[in-house]
Design an enzyme around this catalytic site. Sequence first.
Site, PDB file in Angstrom:
ATOM      1  N   LYS A  27      25.783  46.487 -11.698  1.00 46.01           N
ATOM      2  CA  LYS A  27      26.992  46.437 -12.530  1.00 46.01           C
ATOM      3  C   LYS A  27      26.775  47.164 -13.858  1.00 46.01           C
ATOM      4  CE  LYS A  27      28.047  42.556 -15.108  1.00 46.01           C
ATOM      5  NZ  LYS A  27      28.414  42.959 -16.468  1.00 46.01           N
ATOM      6  N   ASN A  28      25.655  46.836 -14.516  1.00 49.87           N
ATOM      7  CA  ASN A  28      25.469  47.350 -15.878  1.00 49.87           C
ATOM      8  C   ASN A  28      25.086  48.822 -15.923  1.00 49.87           C
ATOM      9  OD1 ASN A  28      26.219  44.906 -16.919  1.00 49.87           O
ATOM     10  ND2 ASN A  28      24.113  44.149 -17.139  1.00 49.87           N
ATOM     11  N   CYS A 122      32.581  36.995 -27.588  1.00 55.34           N
ATOM     12  CA  CYS A 122      32.796  36.662 -26.190  1.00 55.34           C
ATOM     13  C   CYS A 122      32.170  35.303 -25.993  1.00 55.34           C
ATOM     14  CB  CYS A 122      32.214  37.709 -25.252  1.00 55.34           C
ATOM     15  SG  CYS A 122      30.441  37.638 -25.113  1.00 55.34           S
ATOM     16  N   ARG A 127      29.842  39.824 -30.684  1.00 53.55           N
ATOM     17  CA  ARG A 127      29.605  41.165 -30.158  1.00 53.55           C
ATOM     18  C   ARG A 127      29.745  42.131 -31.325  1.00 53.55           C
ATOM     19  NH1 ARG A 127      27.996  42.172 -24.629  1.00 53.55           N
ATOM     20  NH2 ARG A 127      28.664  40.355 -23.452  1.00 53.55           N
ATOM     21  N   ASP A 130      28.207  47.219 -35.376  1.00 55.17           N
ATOM     22  CA  ASP A 130      27.717  48.033 -36.503  1.00 55.17           C
ATOM     23  C   ASP A 130      26.768  49.148 -36.052  1.00 55.17           C
ATOM     24  OD1 ASP A 130      26.123  45.621 -35.966  1.00 55.17           O
ATOM     25  OD2 ASP A 130      24.755  46.417 -37.476  1.00 55.17           O
ATOM     26  N   ASP A 312      20.213  38.019 -18.991  1.00 51.90           N
ATOM     27  CA  ASP A 312      21.160  37.811 -17.893  1.00 51.90           C
ATOM     28  C   ASP A 312      20.580  36.983 -16.745  1.00 51.90           C
ATOM     29  OD1 ASP A 312      23.226  39.080 -19.121  1.00 51.90           O
ATOM     30  OD2 ASP A 312      23.074  40.951 -18.008  1.00 51.90           O
ATOM     31  N   ILE A 334      18.779  36.950 -27.449  1.00 56.79           N
ATOM     32  CA  ILE A 334      19.765  38.042 -27.488  1.00 56.79           C
ATOM     33  C   ILE A 334      21.143  37.522 -27.913  1.00 56.79           C
ATOM     34  CG2 ILE A 334      20.838  39.925 -26.170  1.00 56.79           C
ATOM     35  CD1 ILE A 334      17.815  40.244 -26.360  1.00 56.79           C
ATOM     36  N   ARG A 406      32.861  38.670 -11.009  1.00 55.31           N
ATOM     37  CA  ARG A 406      32.804  39.796 -11.953  1.00 55.31           C
ATOM     38  C   ARG A 406      31.498  40.583 -11.801  1.00 55.31           C
ATOM     39  NH1 ARG A 406      33.758  38.446 -18.057  1.00 55.31           N
ATOM     40  NH2 ARG A 406      33.003  40.577 -17.999  1.00 55.31           N
TER      41      ARG A 406
HETATM   42  C1  UD1 Z   1      23.364  42.683 -23.672  1.00 54.04           C
HETATM   43  C2  UD1 Z   1      21.956  42.614 -23.155  1.00 54.04           C
HETATM   44  C3  UD1 Z   1      21.943  43.207 -21.772  1.00 54.04           C
HETATM   45  C4  UD1 Z   1      22.937  42.442 -20.918  1.00 54.04           C
HETATM   46  C5  UD1 Z   1      24.327  42.442 -21.530  1.00 54.04           C
HETATM   47  C6  UD1 Z   1      25.310  41.560 -20.788  1.00 54.04           C
HETATM   48  C7  UD1 Z   1      19.798  42.969 -24.187  1.00 54.04           C
HETATM   49  C8  UD1 Z   1      19.013  43.664 -25.226  1.00 54.04           C
HETATM   50  N1  UD1 Z   1      21.068  43.296 -24.054  1.00 54.04           N
HETATM   51  O1  UD1 Z   1      23.738  44.046 -23.736  1.00 54.04           O
HETATM   52  O2  UD1 Z   1      20.655  43.108 -21.220  1.00 54.04           O
HETATM   53  O3  UD1 Z   1      22.999  42.998 -19.644  1.00 54.04           O
HETATM   54  O4  UD1 Z   1      24.242  41.958 -22.849  1.00 54.04           O
HETATM   55  O5  UD1 Z   1      24.957  40.240 -20.834  1.00 54.04           O
HETATM   56  O6  UD1 Z   1      19.286  42.161 -23.463  1.00 54.04           O
HETATM   57  N2  UD1 Z   1      23.952  43.999 -31.868  1.00 54.04           N
HETATM   58  C9  UD1 Z   1      24.237  44.191 -33.197  1.00 54.04           C
HETATM   59  N3  UD1 Z   1      25.032  45.256 -33.540  1.00 54.04           N
HETATM   60  C10 UD1 Z   1      25.545  46.115 -32.599  1.00 54.04           C
HETATM   61  C11 UD1 Z   1      25.237  45.905 -31.247  1.00 54.04           C
HETATM   62  C12 UD1 Z   1      24.439  44.830 -30.898  1.00 54.04           C
HETATM   63  O7  UD1 Z   1      23.808  43.438 -34.062  1.00 54.04           O
HETATM   64  O8  UD1 Z   1      26.246  47.056 -32.987  1.00 54.04           O
HETATM   65  C13 UD1 Z   1      23.111  42.853 -31.474  1.00 54.04           C
HETATM   66  C14 UD1 Z   1      23.847  41.876 -30.585  1.00 54.04           C
HETATM   67  O9  UD1 Z   1      24.565  40.918 -31.325  1.00 54.04           O
HETATM   68  C15 UD1 Z   1      22.724  41.276 -29.770  1.00 54.04           C
HETATM   69  C16 UD1 Z   1      21.715  42.406 -29.665  1.00 54.04           C
HETATM   70  O10 UD1 Z   1      22.057  43.331 -30.686  1.00 54.04           O
HETATM   71  O11 UD1 Z   1      22.120  40.220 -30.469  1.00 54.04           O
HETATM   72  C17 UD1 Z   1      21.684  43.110 -28.329  1.00 54.04           C
HETATM   73  O12 UD1 Z   1      22.979  43.583 -28.089  1.00 54.04           O
HETATM   74  P1  UD1 Z   1      23.257  44.722 -27.021  1.00 54.04           P
HETATM   75  O13 UD1 Z   1      22.009  45.059 -26.302  1.00 54.04           O
HETATM   76  O14 UD1 Z   1      24.016  45.797 -27.655  1.00 54.04           O
HETATM   77  O15 UD1 Z   1      24.245  43.950 -26.098  1.00 54.04           O
HETATM   78  P2  UD1 Z   1      24.843  44.463 -24.781  1.00 54.04           P
HETATM   79  O16 UD1 Z   1      24.927  45.930 -24.721  1.00 54.04           O
HETATM   80  O17 UD1 Z   1      26.073  43.668 -24.565  1.00 54.04           O
END
Ligand code: UD1
Length: 448
Positions: A27-28, A122, A127, A130, A312, A334, A406
């Site tokens: 999926k990802n 979410c 989410r 920045d 996950d 995370i 999903r």
């Molecule tokens: C995350 C998971 C991914 C998982 C997906 C769905 C990690 C590192 N990421 O990916 O494995 O498949 O959720 O569940 O395991 N963050 C910020 N600022 C930003 C973007 C992110 O502070 O602009 C922080 C988030 O709050 C979080 C961390 O960085 O604590 C990791 O976020 P990110 O990897 O971007 O999340 P996803 O891409 O959703």
Amino acid sequence: MLDRLETTLRIRGGARLEGSVATHGAKNAALPIMAAALLAKGTVTLHRVPRITDVSVMWSLLEALGARMRYEGDNTLTIDASNVASYRAPYALVRKLAASFDVVGPLLGRFGRAEVPLPGGCVLGTRATDLHEQAFVALGCEVHNAHGYLIAESREGRLRGATIEFRMPSVGATKNAMLAAVLADGTTTLKNVAMEPEVVDLANFLVAMGAKILGTGTDTIVIEGVDELQGVEYEIIADRIVTGTLLFAGAVTRGDVTVRRCNPQHLQAVVDKLAECGATTMTGDDWIRVKADGITGGTDILTAPYPGFPTDLQPQVVGFLCTCPGTSVVEESIFNARFSYVNELARMGADVRVTMESNAAIVKGPKQLSGAPVEAPDIRAGAGLVVAGLAAAGETEIIGLEYIDRGYERLEELLSELGGQVQRSSGVTPLVEPAGFFETSEYPRISA
Ligand code: UD1
């Protein structure tokens, strides 16, 4: 149009899972790769696209932007984005799928402008965006928020290469920065990036389209911008989270399960933890076997960016650890709200306490779980309840199967192949396969 379905999964626990089963496409990886097809001049053909509802939401989003989508068989999808003329993503679709934010990078690469609803929070926690915004600004865009939308625009039209160092590795920001930079003018260097296999798969797909990218799978990625990208045929990697879920499902029943068509290198952290609990694990080129008749105890887990233990799989491992002797501590690093399902586990007789200070679950076992009606709050939490239900005495009814759908393509069939007694509630058509699906090759729309 289909209404939102509230289907349930019924599990009669206690059956020992045995045998082998093939995992499906990731999926990802599929979602950002579908978004990346917006950058192609020609038609993109993707193989091993999972038939899950998150894919159908991305399908609807790309279609809303003007792309032509077709299923060419069970898991092969073609995307022709040549007529895409809109850079504004509709809120009605984006609100259903955090990964919709993956379209920002391709829209910027293609149009120099993107208007995409902010993901906000979410069910798992905040989410933040920045890091995404940091990348877009460095690549020459003006970025602001208006009426719930992120609006990014490059006055020069084409983005320009830049060096960007992220304060932490983010899967989403790494994908978006790559997607925005592949058509930028000049070289982009991304430092402290995510190394997840799905990020590597996206990069491999972009390279197949003609992009110049070096260093994926390490913490620094260098991208040489090109003028255009071509249509291509590509196969999505195996889903490591589905694979891990099946392994924990096997282990919780003390079974002997082989998952085929997967990449064992992507699951080293999971295999190591199963072995620490006393399971026998074996791996081949594209399979993993877990034999769990000798479980001796639990283990401590810290979820972390790849190659650490995946967030996950956190609910699934907690479901398994409930049945292991001793105390296990599972710390979530995370997301800040990923333990809501623990209350449902407690209703099944689990001894799990969540400490807010450390964002950890303390699991005491072994517990004989008992089947109960429970509710899945999100995809992976639903999978965690499935794992627990497989070991529980009696029947577990999981409300909220639409969440599991999903991210899992007919999970009940995969588990049934292994001898699990798992059934989708009767009389309800699954959202992933509406009537006429195969005849029309038209993918289901989700009602707004
Ligand atoms: C995350 C998971 C991914 C998982 C997906 C769905 C990690 C590192 N990421 O990916 O494995 O498949 O959720 O569940 O395991 N963050 C910020 N600022 C930003 C973007 C992110 O502070 O602009 C922080 C988030 O709050 C979080 C961390 O960085 O604590 C990791 O976020 P990110 O990897 O971007 O999340 P996803 O891409 O959703």
